[in-house]
Design a protein around this motif. Sequence first.
Motif, PDB file in Angstrom:
ATOM      1  N   GLY A   8       0.834  -1.199   0.000  1.00 16.35           N
ATOM      2  CA  GLY A   8       0.000   0.000   0.000  1.00 16.35           C
ATOM      3  C   GLY A   8       0.866   1.245   0.000  1.00 16.35           C
ATOM      4  O   GLY A   8       1.987   1.229   0.515  1.00 16.35           O
ATOM      5  N   ALA A   9       0.366   2.322  -0.590  1.00 15.80           N
ATOM      6  CA  ALA A   9       1.138   3.562  -0.665  1.00 15.80           C
ATOM      7  C   ALA A   9       0.226   4.754  -0.407  1.00 15.80           C
ATOM      8  O   ALA A   9      -0.853   4.846  -0.982  1.00 15.80           O
ATOM      9  N   LEU A  10       0.679   5.657   0.445  1.00 18.60           N
ATOM     10  CA  LEU A  10      -0.104   6.838   0.793  1.00 18.60           C
ATOM     11  C   LEU A  10       0.815   8.044   0.898  1.00 18.60           C
ATOM     12  O   LEU A  10       1.854   7.981   1.563  1.00 18.60           O
ATOM     13  N   ASN A  11       0.449   9.125   0.229  1.00 19.98           N
ATOM     14  CA  ASN A  11       1.197  10.380   0.329  1.00 19.98           C
ATOM     15  C   ASN A  11       0.580  11.217   1.444  1.00 19.98           C
ATOM     16  O   ASN A  11      -0.513  11.754   1.301  1.00 19.98           O
ATOM     17  N   CYS A  12       1.283  11.338   2.552  1.00 15.65           N
ATOM     18  CA  CYS A  12       0.744  12.036   3.719  1.00 15.65           C
ATOM     19  C   CYS A  12       0.565  13.529   3.464  1.00 15.65           C
ATOM     20  O   CYS A  12      -0.246  14.182   4.130  1.00 15.65           O
ATOM     21  N   ALA A  13       1.311  14.093   2.505  1.00 14.43           N
ATOM     22  CA  ALA A  13       1.217  15.524   2.230  1.00 14.43           C
ATOM     23  C   ALA A  13       0.089  15.856   1.269  1.00 14.43           C
ATOM     24  O   ALA A  13      -0.268  17.020   1.119  1.00 14.43           O
ATOM     25  N   ALA A  14      -0.494  14.837   0.627  1.00 15.22           N
ATOM     26  CA  ALA A  14      -1.504  15.090  -0.402  1.00 15.22           C
ATOM     27  C   ALA A  14      -2.921  15.080   0.152  1.00 15.22           C
ATOM     28  O   ALA A  14      -3.867  15.330  -0.592  1.00 15.22           O
ATOM     29  N   LEU A  15      -3.074  14.774   1.439  1.00 13.91           N
ATOM     30  CA  LEU A  15      -4.401  14.671   2.038  1.00 13.91           C
ATOM     31  C   LEU A  15      -4.582  15.715   3.134  1.00 13.91           C
ATOM     32  O   LEU A  15      -3.627  16.080   3.819  1.00 13.91           O
ATOM     33  N   SER A  16      -5.810  16.164   3.298  1.00 12.67           N
ATOM     34  CA  SER A  16      -6.101  17.104   4.388  1.00 12.67           C
ATOM     35  C   SER A  16      -6.048  16.362   5.716  1.00 12.67           C
ATOM     36  O   SER A  16      -6.140  15.127   5.770  1.00 12.67           O
ATOM     37  N   GLU A  17      -5.911  17.130   6.787  1.00 14.68           N
ATOM     38  CA  GLU A  17      -5.829  16.519   8.111  1.00 14.68           C
ATOM     39  C   GLU A  17      -7.082  15.708   8.431  1.00 14.68           C
ATOM     40  O   GLU A  17      -7.020  14.707   9.138  1.00 14.68           O
ATOM     41  N   ASN A  18      -8.233  16.119   7.907  1.00 20.99           N
ATOM     42  CA  ASN A  18      -9.485  15.419   8.199  1.00 20.99           C
ATOM     43  C   ASN A  18      -9.559  14.060   7.508  1.00 20.99           C
ATOM     44  O   ASN A  18     -10.297  13.172   7.955  1.00 20.99           O
ATOM     45  N   LEU A  19      -8.840  13.897   6.410  1.00 19.27           N
ATOM     46  CA  LEU A  19      -8.929  12.656   5.643  1.00 19.27           C
ATOM     47  C   LEU A  19      -7.854  11.636   5.995  1.00 19.27           C
ATOM     48  O   LEU A  19      -8.028  10.448   5.746  1.00 19.27           O
ATOM     49  N   ILE A  20      -6.739  12.089   6.546  1.00 18.98           N
ATOM     50  CA  ILE A  20      -5.623  11.182   6.793  1.00 18.98           C
ATOM     51  C   ILE A  20      -6.017  10.045   7.725  1.00 18.98           C
ATOM     52  O   ILE A  20      -5.710   8.880   7.483  1.00 18.98           O
ATOM     53  N   GLU A  21      -6.738  10.362   8.822  1.00 17.52           N
ATOM     54  CA  GLU A  21      -7.108   9.331   9.786  1.00 17.52           C
ATOM     55  C   GLU A  21      -7.997   8.273   9.150  1.00 17.52           C
ATOM     56  O   GLU A  21      -7.793   7.072   9.345  1.00 17.52           O
ATOM     57  N   SER A  22      -8.966   8.707   8.350  1.00 17.71           N
ATOM     58  CA  SER A  22      -9.840   7.763   7.671  1.00 17.71           C
ATOM     59  C   SER A  22      -9.071   6.907   6.669  1.00 17.71           C
ATOM     60  O   SER A  22      -9.292   5.702   6.560  1.00 17.71           O
ATOM     61  N   GLU A  23      -8.139   7.525   5.932  1.00 11.48           N
ATOM     62  CA  GLU A  23      -7.361   6.786   4.943  1.00 11.48           C
ATOM     63  C   GLU A  23      -6.465   5.745   5.619  1.00 11.48           C
ATOM     64  O   GLU A  23      -6.317   4.627   5.130  1.00 11.48           O
ATOM     65  N   LEU A  24      -5.876   6.111   6.735  1.00 11.06           N
ATOM     66  CA  LEU A  24      -4.969   5.187   7.416  1.00 11.06           C
ATOM     67  C   LEU A  24      -5.713   4.088   8.180  1.00 11.06           C
ATOM     68  O   LEU A  24      -5.372   2.910   8.075  1.00 11.06           O
ATOM     69  N   PHE A  25      -6.726   4.481   8.937  1.00 12.57           N
ATOM     70  CA  PHE A  25      -7.350   3.544   9.866  1.00 12.57           C
ATOM     71  C   PHE A  25      -8.734   3.073   9.449  1.00 12.57           C
ATOM     72  O   PHE A  25      -9.271   2.133  10.038  1.00 12.57           O
ATOM     73  N   GLY A  26      -9.341   3.735   8.451  1.00 15.39           N
ATOM     74  CA  GLY A  26     -10.684   3.363   8.027  1.00 15.39           C
ATOM     75  C   GLY A  26     -11.752   4.072   8.836  1.00 15.39           C
ATOM     76  O   GLY A  26     -11.462   4.780   9.807  1.00 15.39           O
ATOM     77  N   SER A  75     -19.092   1.668   5.530  1.00 15.80           N
ATOM     78  CA  SER A  75     -17.839   1.393   6.229  1.00 15.80           C
ATOM     79  C   SER A  75     -16.712   1.216   5.217  1.00 15.80           C
ATOM     80  O   SER A  75     -16.936   0.773   4.091  1.00 15.80           O
ATOM     81  N   LYS A  76     -15.516   1.565   5.630  1.00 15.31           N
ATOM     82  CA  LYS A  76     -14.370   1.488   4.722  1.00 15.31           C
ATOM     83  C   LYS A  76     -13.128   1.054   5.486  1.00 15.31           C
ATOM     84  O   LYS A  76     -12.865   1.539   6.584  1.00 15.31           O
ATOM     85  N   GLU A  77     -12.373   0.144   4.890  1.00 16.78           N
ATOM     86  CA  GLU A  77     -11.097  -0.258   5.473  1.00 16.78           C
ATOM     87  C   GLU A  77     -10.053   0.814   5.213  1.00 16.78           C
ATOM     88  O   GLU A  77     -10.034   1.436   4.158  1.00 16.78           O
ATOM     89  N   GLY A  78      -9.170   1.032   6.193  1.00 16.23           N
ATOM     90  CA  GLY A  78      -8.046   1.934   5.984  1.00 16.23           C
ATOM     91  C   GLY A  78      -6.872   1.173   5.390  1.00 16.23           C
ATOM     92  O   GLY A  78      -6.929  -0.049   5.193  1.00 16.23           O
ATOM     93  N   TRP A  79      -5.797   1.902   5.105  1.00 15.97           N
ATOM     94  CA  TRP A  79      -4.648   1.275   4.476  1.00 15.97           C
ATOM     95  C   TRP A  79      -3.984   0.231   5.362  1.00 15.97           C
ATOM     96  O   TRP A  79      -3.391  -0.729   4.877  1.00 15.97           O
TER      97      TRP A  79
END
Length: 375
Positions: A93-111, A123-127
């Motif tokens: 999995g790959a995620l650019n931490c600088a490309a997401l807003s602070e509100n979206l990072i937690e959802s992207e990482l943890f679901g 419901s959505k799985e995180g990375w």
Amino acid sequence: MDTFIGRNFANGQEDQASTLLAFDELQSRSLSLSVRATALVFEDPVSRRLLEQIERIAPSDATVLIIGETGTGKELVARHVHALSKRSKNVFGALNCAALSENLIESELFGHEKGSFTGAFASKEGWFETANKGSLFLDEVGDLPLGMQAKLLRVLQEREVVKVGSRQPVPVDVRIIAATNVNLEQAVAASHFRADLYYRFNVATIQLSPLRERPGDIMPLARHFLKIYGERLGYGEIKLSPATEVTLLNYDWPGNIRELENAIHRAILVCPSNCLRPEDFQLSGIRILEPESIVSMTSLENALQGLCEQAPPKLFEIMEETIIRTAFGFCEENQVQTARLLDISRNVLRHKLGLYGMLPNTPKKTLAACNGVEA
């Protein structure tokens, strides 16, 4: 998300000196808004030593921290580490931490759970869950907000995630490969990056040298891009004139591999023949132009001399604010691009912008104005 990892062959023998890592551009779109290298070779002695280090680190499960300038191939190295590990058959999995807003990072990482926030219709799985049993590449990790750093540290310690809107922890087994182009030690010293998280990341460190420090890779990369774009554009075989090779080798490549790729692509488009000439390239970042650099620095020094003669209070703060305001305006108020231009983390930049009242809902104020000085 596929990556082609191959080696050149000649007469049936593997050429170890020409190991090539390259993206499949049509299938690799995971790191939006990033400026990345799409190919990496290991022909220069510096790169060969790097490859040996990668091959030693990869089989372990140790967390890896990749440090290097933008465009040096950090994601390619991360993918190679994964490909050489025991997790290679599982998800990368790959995620650019600088490309997401602070509100979206937690959802992207943890679901997240359904209904946990506006727009969470399912419901959505995180990375972390998606990459379970595999590897997770966190690019520009130095730009993570402090609050998210604390949550990420807990996940690394407890090996479990809690989705947004849930209280039930989910066990995960993920190898973290982090990357940054900022100095995390300086960020820790400035209290913009957690020391405990830095130590978690800094288990096995891979330092990627800029292209200017491994000139032996320039021509193999150039030939690779010539082949790729020549075939893609239907131009057949394209060559470089001897003078062009000298030009490419003497250029400083501040944008690293990505700049080399773009330069080759453009030159092929504008060249009237199948042999690229020096004039077909627009290499705007040459650092060997000493006279222009001296003139520019002289102008800056004269301006600073004038400020020093005025001796206003808080002179350093005035200069720092002026630099940040100018860079922020130049980048059209894009925080990611401004942080990259100034070579500081996004957290440091946001802190400064808040002090200067340049973020939404913050009072407008300037140190220069308070001191009656024209910056």
